[in-house]
Motif scaffolding. Structure first.
Motif, PDB file in Angstrom:
ATOM      1  N   PHE A  98      -0.462  -1.901  -5.975  1.00  0.00           N
ATOM      2  CA  PHE A  98      -1.927  -2.030  -5.440  1.00  0.00           C
ATOM      3  C   PHE A  98      -2.464  -3.237  -5.962  1.00  0.00           C
ATOM      4  N   PHE A 138      -2.572   6.466   3.551  1.00  0.00           N
ATOM      5  CA  PHE A 138      -2.467   5.408   4.481  1.00  0.00           C
ATOM      6  C   PHE A 138      -0.935   5.624   5.318  1.00  0.00           C
ATOM      7  N   ALA A 150      -3.163  -2.481   6.782  1.00  0.00           N
ATOM      8  CA  ALA A 150      -3.560  -2.073   5.666  1.00  0.00           C
ATOM      9  C   ALA A 150      -4.829  -2.843   5.590  1.00  0.00           C
ATOM     10  N   LEU A 207       0.822  -1.207   0.121  1.00  0.00           N
ATOM     11  CA  LEU A 207      -0.044  -0.121   0.006  1.00  0.00           C
ATOM     12  C   LEU A 207       0.922   1.273  -0.076  1.00  0.00           C
ATOM     13  N   ALA A 256     -10.052   3.587  -2.231  1.00  0.00           N
ATOM     14  CA  ALA A 256      -8.614   3.175  -1.526  1.00  0.00           C
ATOM     15  C   ALA A 256      -7.570   3.468  -2.517  1.00  0.00           C
ATOM     16  N   TYR A 257      -7.843   3.385  -3.776  1.00  0.00           N
ATOM     17  CA  TYR A 257      -6.535   3.592  -4.688  1.00  0.00           C
ATOM     18  C   TYR A 257      -6.601   5.217  -4.653  1.00  0.00           C
ATOM     19  N   SER A 274       2.685   1.508  -3.497  1.00  0.00           N
ATOM     20  CA  SER A 274       1.568   1.809  -4.526  1.00  0.00           C
ATOM     21  C   SER A 274       1.682   3.275  -4.815  1.00  0.00           C
ATOM     22  N   ARG A 284      -4.736   6.105  -1.586  1.00  0.00           N
ATOM     23  CA  ARG A 284      -3.641   5.088  -0.760  1.00  0.00           C
ATOM     24  C   ARG A 284      -2.391   5.879  -0.568  1.00  0.00           C
TER      25      ARG A 284
END
Length: 187
Positions: A18, A59, A66, A8, A52-53, A11, A56
């Motif tokens: 990812f 995070f 994660a 994560l 989420a993408y 990414s 990201r």
């Protein structure tokens, strides 16, 4: 196999990192959504991955796993879906963490002891929302208490306290005076 947290984090600068997260967590996230919004689960899962993408980079591994973060994203997507559905139906808008369409009727069908089903459903419905959500994340979604805490955005210690209270209330509710027991003289 790279840890989820590394994937994560990586990414953010390497988008292909990812992809393994989607493969690893789609089934669990889909199950979470199916139990709460069966007719919209597929669309909601797509939205979870898009959110989420897109976020990201936010995070922070120091704040939790994660997996917990992904369930937090799913919870937020579900809350927005429920708010939008309530507005579209002209119903008063429920708070973001309110349960709309509690899934316990479906759980009742899977219980081995049919007599316990109504009592269990009643006790769970009586739990405060914050306690019920944590209990369901740990029991149904198999999150650790720390992951569930991250998913709902509270400290791990608070989650452990709420889980303890929820379990105690559940136990007391199921073993209280309304419980059906077998008695008799078998001599």
């Amino acid at each position: 196999m790279d840890p989820d947290e590394d994937l994560l984090t990586r990414s953010a600068r390497e988008p292909t990192a990812f992809e393994p997260l989607v493969a690893r967590h789609s089934a669990a996230l889909h199950g979470y959504l199916v139990r709460r919004a069966p007719s919209a689960a597929d669309d909601l899962l797509s939205e979870v991955w898009l959110q989420a993408y897109a976020h990201r980079g936010a995070f922070d591994a120091a704040r939790g796993s994660a997996r917990g973060w992904l369930f937090g994203v799913a919870r937020n997507v579900l809350a927005r879906h429920r708010q939008t559905a309530a507005r579209a139906a002209g119903r008063p808008q429920a708070p973001a963490d309110a349960v709309v369409g509690d899934p316990w009727q479906a759980v009742d069908q899977r219980l081995d002891a049919a007599a316990v089903g109504p009592r269990l459903r009643s006790v769970l419905a009586a739990l405060p929302e914050a306690e019920r959500e944590l209990l369901l994340l740990v029991a149904w979604e198999q999150l650790t208490p720390a992951e569930a805490a991250a998913a709902v955005g509270i400290p791990a210690g608070t989650a452990r306290s709420r889980l303890h209270r929820a379990r105690a209330r559940l136990r007391d509710g199921l073993t209280g005076p309304a419980r059906t027991t077998l008695t008799g003289d078998f001599a």
